[in-house]
Write an enzyme that holds these catalytic residues in place. Structure first.
Site, PDB file in Angstrom:
ATOM      1  CG  HIS A   5      -8.149  -0.054   0.569  1.00 33.18           C
ATOM      2  ND1 HIS A   5      -7.204   0.437   1.453  1.00 33.18           N
ATOM      3  CD2 HIS A   5      -7.856  -1.371   0.414  1.00 33.18           C
ATOM      4  CE1 HIS A   5      -6.376  -0.539   1.808  1.00 33.18           C
ATOM      5  NE2 HIS A   5      -6.758  -1.649   1.171  1.00 33.18           N
ATOM      6  CG  ASN A  24      -2.115  -0.896   1.054  1.00 34.24           C
ATOM      7  OD1 ASN A  24      -2.684  -0.968  -0.014  1.00 34.24           O
ATOM      8  ND2 ASN A  24      -2.490  -1.586   2.114  1.00 34.24           N
ATOM      9  CB  CYS A  30      -6.255  -5.341  -2.229  1.00 34.04           C
ATOM     10  SG  CYS A  30      -6.867  -4.659  -0.672  1.00 34.04           S
ATOM     11  CG  HIS A  31      -5.597  -9.474   1.936  1.00 31.58           C
ATOM     12  ND1 HIS A  31      -4.611  -8.566   2.234  1.00 31.58           N
ATOM     13  CD2 HIS A  31      -4.983 -10.662   1.752  1.00 31.58           C
ATOM     14  CE1 HIS A  31      -3.438  -9.176   2.243  1.00 31.58           C
ATOM     15  NE2 HIS A  31      -3.629 -10.453   1.947  1.00 31.58           N
TER      16      HIS A  31
END
Length: 432
Positions: A199, A148, A169-170
């Site tokens: 995000h 990030n 990304c999770h």
């Protein structure tokens, strides 16, 4: 021998997860697993752990640690990136404490906001050094980025670095389990579509047997908002804007101008917002590492079960030509039509031997595209600052950040940026 290089291999637990997955993948046997980190002690830990795991699993992968970055990258087919430039002390502390002096509070500060801007500024030069080395020693490698701020770094590696990069990304993977878990709903047989930016991607469709589940979800969410819980910001955003967002409430509290406000201190308790959350996590992680390390090395037979991390599945799909679907961060080549083409977007992607092929999404609902653009503005100005070396673009990025602009005057924003540049010192040499 084909090679997978892991940059930031001192992140021992994450290395175990990702490269442990590789060791359990038939099509990736025989690969060299090249480890690189600037922390020699942590690098050695990761090397020892992986060699122990290799023995337990019976993998034919070869583990090798490097102190020379270019040699670690030389000939790599895949490069996995998980670095953090500046660490908790001093840089994360700086990212939180100086804005706090101006009355600007944050929760995570690793994506957007003033903390995200400065994390980008100190990370981009390092990433571009990686790109320069890769252009020389492994120009055709795929760069799998876990670091990030995801959107900006993935953007820079693609557009400035000239490296084939996908951001992983999770939050896409966790979106449905978190939402359905909170509402007590079954995840079985779901059909979903998620797209937006990292995000702040949106659960655009959620169906079962062709039936839209959003009416039921919104009804249950409205009831749940009557009590305190750990996902109040996301539920509020869904009830106000119509759709659930991928990343957690603590993250999204600082991506928008609505939740962390000096003139409305009651909002912190109302929406259960954990201010200064990331520093707390860092301290806990640092304090817990010694015990965790002892536990990891306590057994000679270290075990691992293949995780849900995308990396090994991506490499497996490319090696075998068996398609695999991911939520990937890629450049917006007309994929989301009402977001800027200069932006990095998060969309469904198909992976096979031909590489990573993003899917066309079309236009987001207008209110969601508008929310995304507020964050994209700051992302793109941060890229400008890093690439041109012009300090005024740092100010522009900060002045366009929704949360910062809602709390501070222009003069205070500029003064805060100057204080942050000074405090970062040698971490930002081009802006001193």
């Amino acid at each position: 021998m084909a090679k997978i290089t892991f940059m930031g291999a001192g992140s021992t637990v994450f290395v175990k997860n990702v490269l442990g997955d590789v060791m359990l993948t038939e099509s990736l046997q025989g690969f060299e697993l090249a480890l690189y980190d600037i922390d020699m002690e942590r690098l050695k830990d990761s090397e020892n752990l992986l060699n122990s795991l290799k023995e337990t699993i019976g993998s034919t992968c070869v583990v090798k640690a490097y102190s020379d970055r270019k040699e670690a990258l030389r000939g790599a087919k895949y490069v996995i990136n998980a670095i953090q430039v500046g660490g908790y002390d001093p840089c994360t502390i700086t990212d939180f404490e100086i804005p706090k002096k101006y009355g600007l509070r944050q929760t995570i500060a690793d994506t957007l906001g003033i903390g995200g801007i400065f994390r980008n500024l100190r990370t981009i030069p390092v990433m571009l050094d990686f790109a320069k080395d890769m252009q020389e020693v492994c120009p055709d490698a795929w760069f799998l980025n876990y670091t990030n701020p995801m959107a900006v770094l993935t953007n820079v590696m693609n557009t400035v670095g000239g490296i084939k990069t996908v951001g992983l990304c999770h939050s896409v993977q966790k979106c449905i389990p978190e939402l359905f878990g909170a509402l007590g709903l079954s995840e079985e047989g779901l059909e979903t579509k998620i797209a937006g930016i990292n995000h702040m991607a949106w659960l655009l469709e959620v169906k079962r047997d062709g039936k839209d589940l959003y009416p039921e979800i919104r009804k249950l969410a409205a009831e749940k908002q009557k009590e305190s819980h750990n996902d109040m910001v996301r539920f509020e955003l869904m009830l106000r804007f119509g759709y659930y967002v991928t990343e957690s409430s603590e993250h999204n509290a600082e991506y928008h101008p609505y939740f962390i406000k000096r003139n409305y201190p009651e909002l912190i308790e109302r929406f259960n917002i954990p201010l200064d959350e990331y520093p707390r996590r860092c301290i806990e992680q640092i304090e817990g590492w010694k015990a965790q390390r002892e536990k990891l090395f306590a057994s000679e037979n270290i075990e691992h079960t293949r995780s849900l991390e995308y990396a090994s599945y991506i490499m497996e799909a490319m090696e075998t030509n068996r398609p695999y679907k991911i939520g990937g961060n890629v450049m917006n080549t007309g994929l989301i039509t009402n977001l800027p083409q200069e932006a990095c977007v998060e969309v469904p992607c198909l992976v096979d031997a031909s590489g990573i092929t993003p899917t066309y999404v079309g236009a987001l609902p207008p209110q969601l595209a508008a929310l995304n653009r507020t964050n994209i503005n700051t992302q793109l100005l941060t890229v400008e600052a890093a690439v041109t070396g012009k300090k005024e673009h740092i100010y522009h990025a900060a002045m366009l950040d929704p949360h910062t602009a809602a709390e501070l005057s222009i003069d205070d924003i500029v003064a805060m940026c100057d204080d942050l540049i000074e405090a970062h010192g040698d971490w930002l040499p081009e802006f001193k």
